[in-house]
Write an enzyme that holds these catalytic residues in place. Structure first.
Site, short mmCIF file in Angstrom:
data_model
loop_
_atom_site.label_atom_id
_atom_site.label_comp_id
_atom_site.label_asym_id
_atom_site.label_seq_id
_atom_site.Cartn_x
_atom_site.Cartn_y
_atom_site.Cartn_z
N VAL A 19 0.84 -1.20 0.00
CA VAL A 19 0.00 0.00 0.00
C VAL A 19 0.88 1.26 0.00
CG1 VAL A 19 -1.85 1.24 1.18
CG2 VAL A 19 -1.84 -1.27 1.20
N VAL A 38 -6.27 20.13 -3.91
CA VAL A 38 -6.06 20.55 -2.52
C VAL A 38 -5.98 22.07 -2.40
CG1 VAL A 38 -4.30 20.54 -0.68
CG2 VAL A 38 -4.95 18.40 -1.80
N GLU A 132 -10.37 5.77 6.19
CA GLU A 132 -11.24 5.13 5.19
C GLU A 132 -10.68 3.78 4.73
OE1 GLU A 132 -14.45 6.37 3.65
OE2 GLU A 132 -14.23 4.21 3.51
N VAL A 135 -11.22 -0.23 6.47
CA VAL A 135 -12.31 -1.21 6.27
C VAL A 135 -12.64 -1.30 4.78
CG1 VAL A 135 -14.70 -1.80 6.80
CG2 VAL A 135 -13.29 -0.69 8.54
N GLY A 190 -0.99 -15.61 -3.58
CA GLY A 190 -0.74 -14.35 -2.88
C GLY A 190 -1.97 -13.76 -2.21
N LYS A 208 -12.73 -4.96 11.78
CA LYS A 208 -13.50 -4.09 10.87
C LYS A 208 -14.94 -3.94 11.37
CE LYS A 208 -10.50 -5.32 7.02
NZ LYS A 208 -10.21 -6.33 5.97
N GLY A 310 -5.39 -5.04 -1.49
CA GLY A 310 -4.49 -4.80 -2.62
C GLY A 310 -3.90 -3.40 -2.55
N1 HSE Z 1 -6.28 -9.21 4.87
C1 HSE Z 1 -7.39 -8.41 4.43
C2 HSE Z 1 -8.30 -9.24 3.54
C3 HSE Z 1 -7.01 -7.19 3.64
O1 HSE Z 1 -8.01 -10.40 3.24
O2 HSE Z 1 -9.33 -8.72 3.16
C4 HSE Z 1 -6.65 -6.03 4.46
O3 HSE Z 1 -7.70 -5.61 5.27
#
Ligand code: HSE
Length: 436
Positions: A19, A38, A132, A135, A190, A208, A310
């Site tokens: 990320v 901005v 944001e 979740v 992955g 979450k 991702g």
């Molecule tokens: N490990 C989480 C998932 C992604 O598999 O959705 C990050 O929140």
């Protein structure tokens, strides 16, 4: 309203994993657009990483191993925390906020337990704390709950908020493979981490759920308040049974208002594998995708769908927060912080009304069905459907109940296990998405 800044906005990024790398890429590639949106240039002041020697797609002069100094640096206005874990980011975020920096984080495990503490520091320092990306990755769901629905009463939030488990359950449903086979495949592709525990045992989804429930019900909900079961016990047979009921199995995070026997309002937050009818919108959410359904008193039902994990999708949500925080630095003012005025109590799982699906191996002889039915009836649990599959040694009874308190259903299952006529309670799952 406070006076805004009249200079470039300095940004520090903590962590350059999937990320963080995407956030830095977008900051560099889209600098002109971000400046226009901005009202001031956004300038990357530093990137804190654990391994400073590694080659990265960023000016080496910006790389530092000293995150603690970076987050308090005078030329940093906003800190983006993407390192994960609890103790280290908790201290860094607290320090950044105390030094007047706004913070953007994707750290759901940290937020699930420490939003109160961090939001308190942000309030005192009059800066933003945005999350944001914590979740459902790219899917805007935090801001809709905090802002778009701020004038409504959210009744229920239910969704698929973990991509790893959804990938596994979707593949088990599509191919009929067992859990271990699909988990290994998810690791090769992955989708599953080397240690998949947080995902497959539902901890990630529970974090979450805590964040969503807190926002939806204006009540502090932490991860420990969330009832949790994972998917590691789900078998190919469970998926086959689900299909025979025209259902599939999803790991759902469910947050809802419930009324107790005297009408007092409480809330429930829970995560478990759930039978969902194929006709329900969440049943069509497959692979690593996420979706969240929000039901509000006046808005009705809203559904949010998209990529829940991702690098680039999660970075999209981080950048959205970054632009909002930067605009506030430029124009003055702050976004909303958490609101916990309602302070509703958390209902224990046993009080929550659920429906059960129970599959058991039974003796195929007269009186078995009535003995089984008696255990449900003793606890005031009403049966919706009952079906026998197979015969003789291979006889199976499949019972689906109406709604009943979860404790009564769980006690019924315990009693069924003790019946002579029941050789094995092979599978117990809850059902959602039906009104019976
Ligand atoms: N490990 C989480 C998932 C992604 O598999 O959705 C990050 O929140």
């Amino acid at each position: 309203m406070s006076e805004g800044l009249r200079r470039p906005i300095g940004v520090a990024v903590l962590g350059m994993g999937n990320v963080g790398t995407e956030v830095v890429r977008i900051l560099i590639e889209k600098a002109v657009d971000l400046h226009a949106r901005v009202g001031a240039p956004i300038e990357l002041r530093g990137v804190a990483v654990r391994d400073v020697a590694r080659d990265r797609a960023v000016d080496p002069a910006l790389i530092t191993g000293d995150a603690a100094s970076l987050v308090t640096s005078d030329d940093v206005d906003i800190v983006v925390e993407l390192i994960g874990g609890i103790d280290v980011p908790r201290a860094l975020i607290a320090s950044a906020l105390e030094h007047g920096k706004s913070v953007v984080t994707a750290n759901k495990a940290l937020l699930a337990d420490y939003t109160g503490e961090l939001a308190g520091i942000a309030a005192t320092a009059k800066v933003d704390l945005y999350f944001e990306a914590a979740v459902a990755g790219a899917i805007p769901v935090i801001r809709p709950l905090m802002q778009s629905l701020a004038g409504d009463t959210v009744q229920r939030v239910a969704g698929i908020v973990n991509g790893t488990t959804n990938f596994i359950l979707s593949a088990m449903d599509a191919d009929g493979d067992d859990y271990a086979v699909v988990l290994a495949e998810a690791g090769r592709l992955g989708y599953a981490e080397a240690d998949p525990t947080a995902d497959v045992e539902g901890y990630d989804a529970a974090s979450k759920a805590a964040i969503l429930a807190s926002l939806a019900f204006h009540t502090r909900v932490t991860a420990g308040d969330v009832y949790r079961e994972g998917i590691s016990t789900i078998t190919a047979d469970d998926l086959a049974s689900a299909k025979s009921l025209n259902c599939t199995i999803k790991l759902l995070a469910i947050c809802e208002r419930i009324a107790d026997s005297v009408g007092k309002e409480r809330i429930s937050a829970r995560v478990y594998p759930t039978l969902v009818p194929k006709t329900h919108p969440l049943a069509a959410v497959n692979g690593a995708f996420n979706a969240v359904v929000v039901e509000a008193e006046n808005a009705g039902r809203l559904m949010f769908y998209g990529q829940g994990a991702g690098g680039a999708p999660t970075a999209s949500a981080v950048l959205g927060d970054l632009v909002m925080a930067a605009r506030n630095k430029v124009h003055g003012g702050r976004g909303p912080l958490e609101s916990t005025y309602a302070s509703l109590s958390i209902a224990p799982m046993g009080d929550v009304l659920t429906r059960y699906y129970v599959s058991m191996r039974v003796a195929d002889r007269p009186g078995v069905l009535s003995a089984v039915a008696a255990e449900f009836s003793k606890r005031d649990v009403s049966i919706a459907t009952v079906r026998q599959e197979g015969a003789d040694e291979n006889a199976r009874l499949i019972v689906v109940t109406h709604r009943a308190p979860d404790a009564a259903l769980a006690q019924t299952v315990d009693a069924l296990k003790e019946l002579d006529a029941v050789a094995e309670v092979a599978s117990v799952l809850r059902l959602e998405g039906t009104d019976e």
